[in-house]
Write a protein that holds these residues in place. Structure first.
Motif, PDB file in Angstrom:
ATOM      1  N   TYR A 131       1.453  -1.268   0.174  1.00 59.21           N
ATOM      2  CA  TYR A 131      -0.122   0.312   0.003  1.00 59.21           C
ATOM      3  C   TYR A 131       0.474   1.040   0.663  1.00 59.21           C
ATOM      4  O   TYR A 131       0.898   2.042   0.952  1.00 59.21           O
ATOM      5  CB  TYR A 131      -1.188  -0.018   0.778  1.00 59.21           C
ATOM      6  N   ILE A 136      -0.951   3.205  -4.695  1.00 62.23           N
ATOM      7  CA  ILE A 136      -2.024   4.438  -4.447  1.00 62.23           C
ATOM      8  C   ILE A 136      -2.381   5.386  -5.415  1.00 62.23           C
ATOM      9  O   ILE A 136      -2.952   5.963  -5.554  1.00 62.23           O
ATOM     10  CB  ILE A 136      -1.739   5.846  -3.163  1.00 62.23           C
ATOM     11  N   GLY A 272      -3.646   8.653   1.802  1.00 60.57           N
ATOM     12  CA  GLY A 272      -3.608   7.951   0.059  1.00 60.57           C
ATOM     13  C   GLY A 272      -4.477   6.692   1.001  1.00 60.57           C
ATOM     14  O   GLY A 272      -5.063   6.218   0.515  1.00 60.57           O
ATOM     15  N   ARG A 273      -4.025   6.153   1.735  1.00 60.41           N
ATOM     16  CA  ARG A 273      -3.833   4.243   2.815  1.00 60.41           C
ATOM     17  C   ARG A 273      -5.411   5.375   3.992  1.00 60.41           C
ATOM     18  O   ARG A 273      -5.923   3.954   3.381  1.00 60.41           O
ATOM     19  CB  ARG A 273      -2.789   4.356   3.768  1.00 60.41           C
TER      20      ARG A 273
END
Length: 305
Positions: A131, A136, A272-273
């Motif tokens: 991730y 992303i 983004g996560r």
């Protein structure tokens, strides 16, 4: 603060007593009896320091440490130096300041270069880890339509949230009669007819994307990494002490932006996560307009944690 340019690099001294106690320092020098050899330091103090020229002794806060051709040292301000030693002093002061800036740039780049192993490991992990930035970036490109793999209505909903600048997901619907009347009643009398004609539709917020920062303009991970990784590579290969002045200035300028860019990278990846979780992105499902669009979107969701 006093800065001396020595053979061993820049030396910074806090106390003026450390200067006056140097061998050869004279607090009274007749400018008509000496010639300047070079400028070896500069100083800035809140407390005023008397000029070392016997014809002046005017207190000042900023000046230079100079060496005469006879080997003695004293201190003079810029105005006194220009008045008594004319062009020669101005040339020396420019050369000194240029040398100081160059040495400061070298020291800065060496400090960054010593951090390169740690920085490179972090950037590599952020880019390629689970991730990470690469993962992303691919999915943000899908959500924003840069990669044609998601239904248009869903991409349009994301783009609308970006235009709004707040990550809110909204739908537009026809205003009810009661809503039109309430708004008209609250309007200024002069604007009444205008509002009756134009307030046909209203927006309802139906969701809120967490981690919206990752979608905001200027936060593209490709661009941020593009500002970091070439610099790291160039600095790793650079012979700092032999760099030409222009390259030294340019590399230092880019290097001064490294820490802010690293912080931007960390911030955007963290956002983004948060953005790219199944529960968060599931809010976009309501914008699908057919079974085929729903299936395509569900396929995207399955790739999210």
């Amino acid at each position: 603060m006093i800065t001396l340019n020595s053979e061993k690099g820049l030396v910074r001294i806090e106390s003026w007593d450390d200067i006056t106690s140097r061998p050869g320092f004279l607090p009274h020098v007749d400018p008509k009896a000496v010639k300047l050899k070079e400028i070896i330091g500069s100083y800035t103090f809140e407390a005023l320091i008397p000029c070392g020229l016997s014809t002046c002794h005017q207190p000042h806060g900023t000046g230079f440490l100079v060496v005469t051709e006879g080997g003695n040292e004293t201190n003079i301000g810029r105005i006194c130096g220009k008045r008594h030693f004319s062009v020669e002093f101005m040339q020396m002061s420019r050369a000194f300041l240029h040398a100081i800036r160059a040495q400061q740039n070298r020291e800065f780049l060496w400090e960054v270069k010593n951090r390169l192993p740690t920085i490179s490991v972090e950037v590599s992990a952020i880019r390629g880890g689970e991730y990470g930035a690469g993962w992303i970036n691919t999915r943000i490109n899908q959500l924003t339509g840069k990669s044609a793999s998601l239904p248009t209505p869903i991409v349009n909903a994301v783009r609308q949230a970006i235009r709004r600048g707040d990550g809110a997901l909204t739908i537009e619907r026809a205003a009810t009669k009661a809503e039109r009347e309430d708004r008209a009643a609250a309007a200024d009398v002069k604007g009444l007819e205008h509002m009756r004609r134009t307030l046909t539709f209203v927006e309802d917020q139906v969701g809120q994307l967490d981690g919206f920062t990752a979608l905001a303009p200027g936060n593209g991970l490709r661009e941020i990494l593009g500002a970091i990784e070439p610099f790291l590579s160039t600095l790793s290969d650079a012979d700092i002490d032999s760099l030409p002045d222009k390259q030294l200035r340019e590399l230092s300028k880019v290097g001064s932006e490294l820490n802010p860019n690293l912080e931007r990278l960390r911030t955007v990846v963290a956002a983004g996560r948060r953005l790219l979780t199944r529960q968060n992105v599931q809010q976009l499902a309501r914008f699908a307009t057919s079974r085929a669009e729903t299936r395509l979107f569900e396929q995207f969701l399955r790739e999210l944690p």
